[in-house]
Design an enzyme around this catalytic site. Structure first.
Site, PDB file in Angstrom:
ATOM      1  N   SER A 144       0.924  -1.172  -0.006  1.00 47.81           N
ATOM      2  CA  SER A 144       0.047  -0.097   0.122  1.00 47.81           C
ATOM      3  C   SER A 144       0.792   1.222   0.201  1.00 47.81           C
ATOM      4  O   SER A 144       1.866   1.233   0.406  1.00 47.81           O
ATOM      5  CB  SER A 144      -0.595   0.137   1.229  1.00 47.81           C
ATOM      6  OG  SER A 144      -1.539   1.344   1.526  1.00 47.81           O
ATOM      7  N   TYR A 157      -2.224  -0.095  10.540  1.00 50.03           N
ATOM      8  CA  TYR A 157      -2.277  -0.385   8.863  1.00 50.03           C
ATOM      9  C   TYR A 157      -1.114   0.078   8.362  1.00 50.03           C
ATOM     10  O   TYR A 157      -0.031  -0.854   7.370  1.00 50.03           O
ATOM     11  CB  TYR A 157      -3.332   0.347   8.154  1.00 50.03           C
ATOM     12  CG  TYR A 157      -3.500  -0.103   6.687  1.00 50.03           C
ATOM     13  CD1 TYR A 157      -3.810  -1.438   6.361  1.00 50.03           C
ATOM     14  CD2 TYR A 157      -3.279   0.744   5.613  1.00 50.03           C
ATOM     15  CE1 TYR A 157      -4.044  -1.637   4.985  1.00 50.03           C
ATOM     16  CE2 TYR A 157      -3.461   0.554   4.402  1.00 50.03           C
ATOM     17  CZ  TYR A 157      -3.806  -0.570   4.129  1.00 50.03           C
ATOM     18  OH  TYR A 157      -4.028  -1.378   2.963  1.00 50.03           O
TER      19      TYR A 157
END
Length: 255
Positions: A144, A157
């Site tokens: 990501s 995250y």
């Protein structure tokens, strides 16, 4: 990119980016093992398999929790039983739990690391002996932009995706002599069902959508198919000289 005679296993493959990856591999000739953390009666998993078969492809649904060591090993074994081999593993399963350091609970942090990092570790660990035996293979891990830049309210995250990038490079270094390549695709904000739901349930959906789009230099969100194409390239013979690499598909968000 032709994947005829190739077998690919995709985790988290019943919605969003994972679903797009599964369908694109199927259209490119691959036999597809669809995984999700649901039972074998899960409608979404069976629906993806049916769509692939409608396209003239071959697919099976293998449910299982990638964060559980025994389940992860079983997913790999059942995939091998179905098609005899696994040429490509796409570690796509993941969770996004919002929160900064103070608001994120230990349970939320552990869950994020269990699925995003341990899931990638377990699935790769159990597929590697098979890839070594068959003379090679490819692992594509889903990173990501959160691995590359700080994001507000995404502490766990960001940590998990940073770990995925580092783990991927370590695996690539360890197994390059076994003809096993490992690459990472790092998407930016993509118009997935999760994003759609977040916009739809916001107090002001139009404002929420404008906020998402406003931080994109290209003035739009990514499409799941665009991320899927990057994954297929990373797994393809056309990318044979690429391992330990990061492919960023983010509309310029990190430039």
């Amino acid at each position: 990119m032709n994947f005829e005679e190739k077998v690919v296993l995709i985790t988290g493959a019943t919605r969003g980016i994972g679903k797009a990856i599964a369908l694109l591999f199927a259209k490119s000739g691959a036999k597809v093992i669809v995984n999700a953390r649901k039972s074998d009666k899960d409608e979404a998993g069976c629906s993806i398999v049916d769509k692939i078969r409608d396209l003239g492809g071959e697919a099976v649904f293998v449910p299982g929790d990638v964060s559980d060591v025994k389940s992860a090993e079983s997913i790999i074994e059942k995939g091998i039983e179905a098609f005899g081999k696994i040429d490509i593993l796409v570690n796509n399963a993941g969770v996004v739990i919002p929160g900064n350091l103070e608001s994120t609970s230990e349970e939320e942090f552990d869950l994020t690391m269990d699925i995003n990092v341990k899931g990638t570790f377990f699935m790769s660990k159990f597929v590697l002996p098979h890839m070594k035996k068959q003379g090679g293979g490819v692992i594509v891990n889903m990173g990501s932009v959160a691995a590359l830049k700080g994001h507000v309210d995404r502490a766990a995250y960001c940590a998990s995706k940073g770990a995925v990038v580092a783990l991927s490079r370590a695996i690539a270094a360890d197994y390059v002599k076994d003809n096993i390549r490992v690459n990472v695709v790092c998407p930016g904000t993509t118009y997935t069902p999760a994003i759609k739901e977040k916009i739809a349930t916001a107090e002001d959906p139009a404002a929420m959508e404008a906020t998402f789009i406003g931080r994109q230099p290209m003035g739009r969100l990514g499409r799941v198919e665009e991320i899927a194409h990057a994954v297929l390239f990373a797994a393809s013979d056309e990318a044979a000289y690429m391992t330990g690499s990061i492919i960023v598909v983010d509309g310029g968000m990190t430039m």
